[in-house]
Design a protein around this motif. Structure first.
Motif, PDB file in Angstrom:
ATOM      1  N   LYS A  19     -26.648  10.103 -29.746  1.00  0.00           N
ATOM      2  CA  LYS A  19     -27.677  11.016 -29.687  1.00  0.00           C
ATOM      3  C   LYS A  19     -27.354  12.495 -29.413  1.00  0.00           C
ATOM      4  O   LYS A  19     -28.443  13.046 -29.616  1.00  0.00           O
ATOM      5  N   VAL A  20     -26.245  12.714 -28.965  1.00  0.00           N
ATOM      6  CA  VAL A  20     -26.004  14.299 -28.959  1.00  0.00           C
ATOM      7  C   VAL A  20     -25.243  14.815 -30.280  1.00  0.00           C
ATOM      8  O   VAL A  20     -25.807  15.632 -30.667  1.00  0.00           O
ATOM      9  N   LYS A  21     -24.308  14.147 -30.493  1.00  0.00           N
ATOM     10  CA  LYS A  21     -23.584  14.715 -31.866  1.00  0.00           C
ATOM     11  C   LYS A  21     -23.257  16.041 -31.687  1.00  0.00           C
ATOM     12  O   LYS A  21     -23.385  16.779 -32.849  1.00  0.00           O
ATOM     13  N   ALA A  22     -22.535  16.669 -30.815  1.00  0.00           N
ATOM     14  CA  ALA A  22     -22.068  17.890 -30.524  1.00  0.00           C
ATOM     15  C   ALA A  22     -20.938  18.218 -31.275  1.00  0.00           C
ATOM     16  O   ALA A  22     -20.684  19.637 -31.107  1.00  0.00           O
ATOM     17  N   ILE A  23     -20.162  17.661 -31.624  1.00  0.00           N
ATOM     18  CA  ILE A  23     -18.969  18.069 -32.182  1.00  0.00           C
ATOM     19  C   ILE A  23     -18.763  17.506 -33.642  1.00  0.00           C
ATOM     20  O   ILE A  23     -19.093  16.102 -33.949  1.00  0.00           O
ATOM     21  N   THR A  24     -18.654  18.203 -34.607  1.00  0.00           N
ATOM     22  CA  THR A  24     -18.453  17.705 -36.107  1.00  0.00           C
ATOM     23  C   THR A  24     -17.182  18.282 -36.550  1.00  0.00           C
ATOM     24  O   THR A  24     -16.468  19.189 -36.270  1.00  0.00           O
ATOM     25  N   MET A  25     -16.333  17.302 -37.503  1.00  0.00           N
ATOM     26  CA  MET A  25     -15.061  17.646 -38.008  1.00  0.00           C
ATOM     27  C   MET A  25     -15.355  18.273 -39.359  1.00  0.00           C
ATOM     28  O   MET A  25     -16.106  17.848 -40.089  1.00  0.00           O
ATOM     29  N   VAL A  26     -14.540  19.448 -39.415  1.00  0.00           N
ATOM     30  CA  VAL A  26     -14.506  20.190 -40.872  1.00  0.00           C
ATOM     31  C   VAL A  26     -13.363  20.330 -41.407  1.00  0.00           C
ATOM     32  O   VAL A  26     -12.301  20.297 -40.431  1.00  0.00           O
ATOM     33  N   ARG A  27     -13.144  20.339 -42.776  1.00  0.00           N
ATOM     34  CA  ARG A  27     -11.686  20.565 -43.130  1.00  0.00           C
ATOM     35  C   ARG A  27     -11.097  21.868 -42.755  1.00  0.00           C
ATOM     36  O   ARG A  27     -11.785  22.825 -42.927  1.00  0.00           O
ATOM     37  N   GLU A  28      -9.785  21.885 -42.438  1.00  0.00           N
ATOM     38  CA  GLU A  28      -9.248  22.932 -41.983  1.00  0.00           C
ATOM     39  C   GLU A  28      -8.925  23.883 -43.388  1.00  0.00           C
ATOM     40  O   GLU A  28      -8.152  23.357 -44.173  1.00  0.00           O
TER      41      GLU A  28
END
Lengths: 96, 390
Positions: free
Chosen positions: A85-94
């Motif tokens: 419900k928070v999803k405050a961290i997302t992963m992106v390609r370096e």
């Protein structure tokens, strides 16, 4: 220049090394994915801080401040464990 | 004080006087009594030792490694399969430069299973980086247990002191004890560079060490072994002043004008000395050399001793299973290679699994050595003495 390594006579005694030598290794350069932390969404529940295997979640006065990219290896555990419900961290390609 | 003690009792008595900080052990025949008696001293409050009854020898020596890393004075005792089960940890103790002392009661390794004396157990640990001292009798076992603690701590290397299973371990003899208060005074405090429990100066112990530094660390361990013999001589000298009993690296008996000699280790030294006396009474020029300090090998003292004789019978209570004979024989051949004075050598592998060797047996060996002296030829270089069917 080639690194000068110590000869056997110069070594410290008995295989005892200083503790916390991992501080000298900036493991952040292993990262292929980067966690992006959103301060607007974060509820400071500290689950990411508990789970991070590299102690790379920066916390001050009980509040998450961001991510320590010097040591964060980009494993993505913080993004996975951040509550749905928070999803405050997302992963992106370096990017290079 | 003069008392009657078995080898095991004498070693336990030495441990009581040493009052180690930690003893972690697992019982095994014929060494059980050493720690059994010691555990009674713990129970009766005669020592301050933290006693750890472990679930195996592997755990016992592992507990010793942990305890020694904190700076504690640590001892244990074992035999045969017990030292074999400790094997991998022996290298860790020496690599970490921990001066643990083991009272090792020599017993044959299985198989076939056996509980009696030969030297296969300690000699299988020969290359583990431990100091090894073999004793001839109960008195020497007692004295050497105390000496070994001081040597190990001065050298920062672990040490094992051995007695011959049952022959010494269970044989009652006259033993002269040093005063209780003299032993801690003789040993002093263990000095350490780092302690595992020093939380103000935390250290990492036993980290991974790959191609770039492993060799350098091993080289420094080899160097440490290279400095052990002068340390042993110094400590033995100090102990001699305290006790009146002076121990050499290599025990020479009637060697000055000896024409033929035997070289041996452990209790056979005592039996051999009686044979020497008997033959000397008949005017035969015989001598005996006993290897007391086996690791590191006292090359110079041993060459000097062996070079006095023209023929040396090397008595090994072990076999290397390499087709090259016994351990001591191989060491003797190796150190004599560069010597100008090379006696003829003949290897007698004897006494495996506790088979007795008598004074008469040793007299018969001397007789053979005289025959070699006469002909100048060693008919057969390795023989298995006292085995049926040869």
């Amino acid at each position: 220049m080639k690194e000068q390594k110590k000869g056997w006579k110069e070594l410290p005694f008995g295989l005892a090394l200083d503790a916390a030598t991992c501080l000298e290794f900036p493991t952040g350069d292993w990262r292929s994915e980067r966690p992006i932390w959103d301060p607007e969404k974060c509820t400071h529940c500290m689950i990411c801080w508990v789970y991070c295997p590299d102690s790379a979640i920066i916390v001050k006065d009980g509040k998450v401040q961001g991510i320590d990219y010097k040591y964060c290896k980009g494993c993505g555990i913080c993004a996975e464990e951040c509550p749905p419900k928070v999803k405050a961290i997302t992963m992106v390609r370096e990017e290079k | 004080m003069i008392v009657a003690r078995t080898g095991n009792e004498a070693m336990a008595e030495a441990m009581r006087q040493i009052n180690p900080d930690v003893v972690a052990a697992y019982p095994i025949t014929p060494a059980t009594e050493v720690v059994q008696l010691f555990s009674k001293f713990v129970h009766d409050g005669q020592v301050d030792t933290q006693f750890v009854p472990a679930e195996s020898e592997h755990s016992a020596i592992s507990a010793c490694v942990g305890a020694s890393s904190t700076g504690a004075r640590v001892m244990t005792s074992t035999a045969s399969q017990g030292i074999a089960l400790m094997h991998e940890i022996l290298f860790i103790a020496s690599g970490l430069r921990l001066p643990i002392v083991i009272c090792l009661v020599n017993r044959a390794l299985s198989s076939p299973i056996n509980i009696h004396c030969d030297h296969s157990d300690s000699l299988a640990s020969r290359d583990s980086g431990w100091i090894q001292i073999f004793t001839e009798n109960t008195q020497e076992a007692y004295d050497t247990t105390i000496i070994a603690v001081k040597v190990a701590e001065a050298a920062s290397l672990p040490a094992m002191v051995t007695t011959d299973g049952f022959i010494i371990s269970h044989g009652m003899e006259r033993v002269e004890l040093v005063d209780d208060e003299a032993v801690p005074k003789f040993l002093g405090e263990r000095k350490i560079q780092h302690s595992l429990l020093d939380v103000d100066n935390p250290k990492t112990f036993g980290a991974l060490d790959l191609q770039d530094y492993f060799f350098e660390h091993k080289r420094s361990e080899i160097d440490a072994m290279d400095h052990v013999l002068p340390i042993i001589e110094k400590v033995q000298d100090e102990y001699g002043k305290l006790s009146g009993r002076h121990y050499p690296l290599v025990d020479e008996y009637r060697m000055d004008d000896a024409e033929v000699a035997i070289l041996c280790m452990g209790s056979t030294g005592g039996t051999g000395k009686v044979a020497v006396e008997r033959l000397r009474e008949q005017g035969k020029k015989v001598g005996l050399v006993r290897c007391r300090v086996y690791r590191p090998f006292p090359k110079e003292a041993m060459v000097a001793a062996l070079a006095k004789a023209k023929v040396v019978g090397v008595l090994d209570r072990s076999d290397t299973m390499s087709t090259l004979g016994g351990h001591l024989y191989n060491d003797a051949r190796s150190i004599l290679y560069d010597s100008d004075m090379r006696p003829h050598l003949k290897n007698y592998v004897y006494g495996l699994g506790g088979r007795d060797i008598s004074i008469e047996d040793i007299e018969s060996i001397y007789k053979e050595l005289f025959a070699i002296q006469k002909t100048g030829k060693v008919d057969k270089d390795i023989v298995y003495f006292g085995v049926r069917g040869e």
